[in-house]
Design a protein around this motif. Sequence first.
Motif, short mmCIF file in Angstrom:
data_model
loop_
_atom_site.label_atom_id
_atom_site.label_comp_id
_atom_site.label_asym_id
_atom_site.label_seq_id
_atom_site.Cartn_x
_atom_site.Cartn_y
_atom_site.Cartn_z
N GLN A 1 15.98 -59.26 62.29
CA GLN A 1 14.62 -58.77 62.63
C GLN A 1 14.43 -57.29 62.39
N GLY A 2 13.25 -56.91 62.62
CA GLY A 2 12.93 -55.42 62.61
C GLY A 2 11.90 -55.04 61.46
N ALA A 3 12.10 -53.69 61.34
CA ALA A 3 11.07 -53.12 60.39
C ALA A 3 11.32 -53.51 58.69
N ARG A 4 10.10 -53.75 58.10
CA ARG A 4 10.20 -53.72 56.59
C ARG A 4 11.21 -52.75 56.00
N PHE A 5 11.73 -52.96 54.76
CA PHE A 5 12.72 -52.13 54.03
C PHE A 5 12.61 -52.38 52.55
N PHE A 6 13.19 -51.30 51.85
CA PHE A 6 13.37 -51.75 50.36
C PHE A 6 14.84 -51.34 50.04
N SER A 7 15.41 -51.92 49.24
CA SER A 7 16.65 -51.82 48.90
C SER A 7 17.01 -51.17 47.93
N VAL A 8 18.25 -50.52 48.14
CA VAL A 8 19.02 -49.79 47.00
C VAL A 8 20.40 -50.44 46.78
N SER A 9 20.89 -50.85 45.66
CA SER A 9 21.96 -51.67 45.25
C SER A 9 22.53 -51.25 44.21
N ARG A 10 24.02 -51.86 44.18
CA ARG A 10 24.75 -51.49 43.04
C ARG A 10 25.48 -52.83 42.66
#
Length: 712
Positions: A159-168
């Motif tokens: 749960q929690g706030a929306r996010f955007f991802s940074v991935s490798r």
Amino acid sequence: MQRAQRNSLRLLQWMMAASLALPVALFVIAATISYTSTNDIADREIERTLDVAHEHALKVFETIDRSLAELNEVVRNLSDDTIRAREPALHRRLKRLTDSLPQLKSAWIFDADGKALVNSLASPPPALSFTDRDYFYSHIDQSIGTFIGMPLTPRPPYQGARFFSVSRRRDSDDGNFIGVIQASVLPEYFESFYARIGSDPGSFFAMGRADGAVLAHFPRLNHDLRLDPGGPVGQQIAGQPERGLMTIAWPSDGIERRIGYRRIAEYPIYVSAGLETSAIRARWFATMGQHLVFGIPATALLFLLLAFAFRRTQHLQAEAAARREAEDALKHSQRLEALGQLTGGVAHDFNNLLTVIRASVDLLNRPQLTEERRQRYITAIADAVARAAKLTSQLLAFARRQTLKPEVFDVGQRMQSLHDMLATLLGPAIEIVTRLSAEPCLVNADAGQFETALINMATNARDAMQGKGRVIFEVETATTIPDTPAPVSGNQGFVRVTVRDTGIGIPAARLGRIFEPFFTTKQVGHGTGLGLSQVFGFARQSGGEVTVTSEVGQGSTFSLYLPRVPPDLRSQRLAPNTAPAVAGSGMSVLVVEDNIELANFAADGLTELGYNITLVDNATDALAELIVDANRFDVVLSDVVMPGMTGLDLAQAVRDRGIGVPVVLTTGYSQALSQDGAAGFDLVQKPYSIEELSRVLHRAARLRRVRDGAAE
């Protein structure tokens, strides 16, 4: 005067209009400059704020990228089983990482099946598959480096706030895909930062991917926003992909903004900062409002002052008009009084002269008159006629209607030539001092009238000193006439002739009347009162002026100003008029005179001298005679003032038609000649003698013969 008053009112009206129009024009100019300046300042502020937002985003992404690289190094050579065995320790490490970086919500390590091996949120992680997330499937087929994903909502049980991802991508030693390392970034971290640096009203910030997906937005949005790459924003960025400024209605709320954007180096991310155009205009309105706070009261005060001045001037001019009406009435009565004085003086002097003439005629009619007495009576008649002609000349000079005969002469030389005559006129008890200018003082004026004016001023000085004292005659140049509206005289200035005496002086109450005709302070029989009037008329008609300063007991100073001419002109002396008569020898003269007595006199006198005379009483018939047969006549003698066609009109018609007969004009007074001159024709002043008339006619006919001979 009335024209000057109208001009002053018109000037005040223009000033009133200018007091409004000029501030308005200045305000418009200032507003334009201020508007441009406000926009430039706003652009610079946007650029500075964009620098801060860009630097902040760059550091955030570089920090996240380094953290992911470190995690990748930690698990590089570890198998999935080993990572699961070490999951508690790795969980604590990921948690410490997310706790130390406020921009991170969580950190994850996934295997090749999209299941979480370890994360910072739960230990052990639930057995969920994340293969449908863009931050996972984007790395399966190829190594794309750091990937920044779309905004996402946590998947239950998270749960929690929306996010955007940074991935490798996680690679094995042989380069095969074995999983993903991912960090969940909080958009609200960026939005909180934007709220701190965007304190100005209308501030705007956004951060988004190159494909148009918006990752963070301030003011915050309640929904996802994706910009159309083909829309206005996308087209602007496509034209200037690295950085730029644009004014556009933002798609999320339709508010027009001035926005600057910049790409974050090495990342497919753009940051943007801007201001609402309404906020920029509000700044401009505030600046112009400050100007208006001071400008409107000042403009209103100036307009009210000018309006008051206009009303006051109107009132004063109305009072002045009333005073002028009263003064005009007074002047009219004074003119009537002066006219009565003038006619009375003229009648008195002419009656004296007519008495002499009538008595002489009566005595000439007596029988057995001796030759000596006959000659004496004839001389008395001639003297009376000469005095009458002089009186008429003085009257015309005062009225500025005298037909002057201007010639160029040096005033200093003429003064020297008159010295002996002036000494005789003034008498031995009066000392004469002459001061002449070293440079030539040339004027173009009637020399005879000048000498008469000088003699009149000298006579006035003699009488003021009662025959004893000193008179100073001074000739010098002057640039202007002091305390007097100077007539137009070109650029040469004036020649000033000063006559200064040591007489009794003139009371101030009489200074304004000394140039009036027949006004005199002398006893009856000691002056006509026309001497100074002649000086006044001669000066004005010659384009000059005469002034006087005096103090009782200290003498008087008369200054005659005549327009100066260039020194390269030379004096031309008139021929004397005392030569004997010239015989006619059959010369044919066409005499045009409407006064039959005068015509007969001229005809009889010229006939006795051998002239052939043809009399015509009007100019129209004379012109007809000349048109029919001009060769009958050697010269035309025409009066100027006649009913219908004047003598001057006749002379002009003869000249215009190419008739080669010379025309001699004669007149006692002509306003046209006094204003415009004789137009190049010979002129004989009335009263004239037969001797003078014969000389002028003979000279005109001789010039014609010389001209005709040269033409042949």
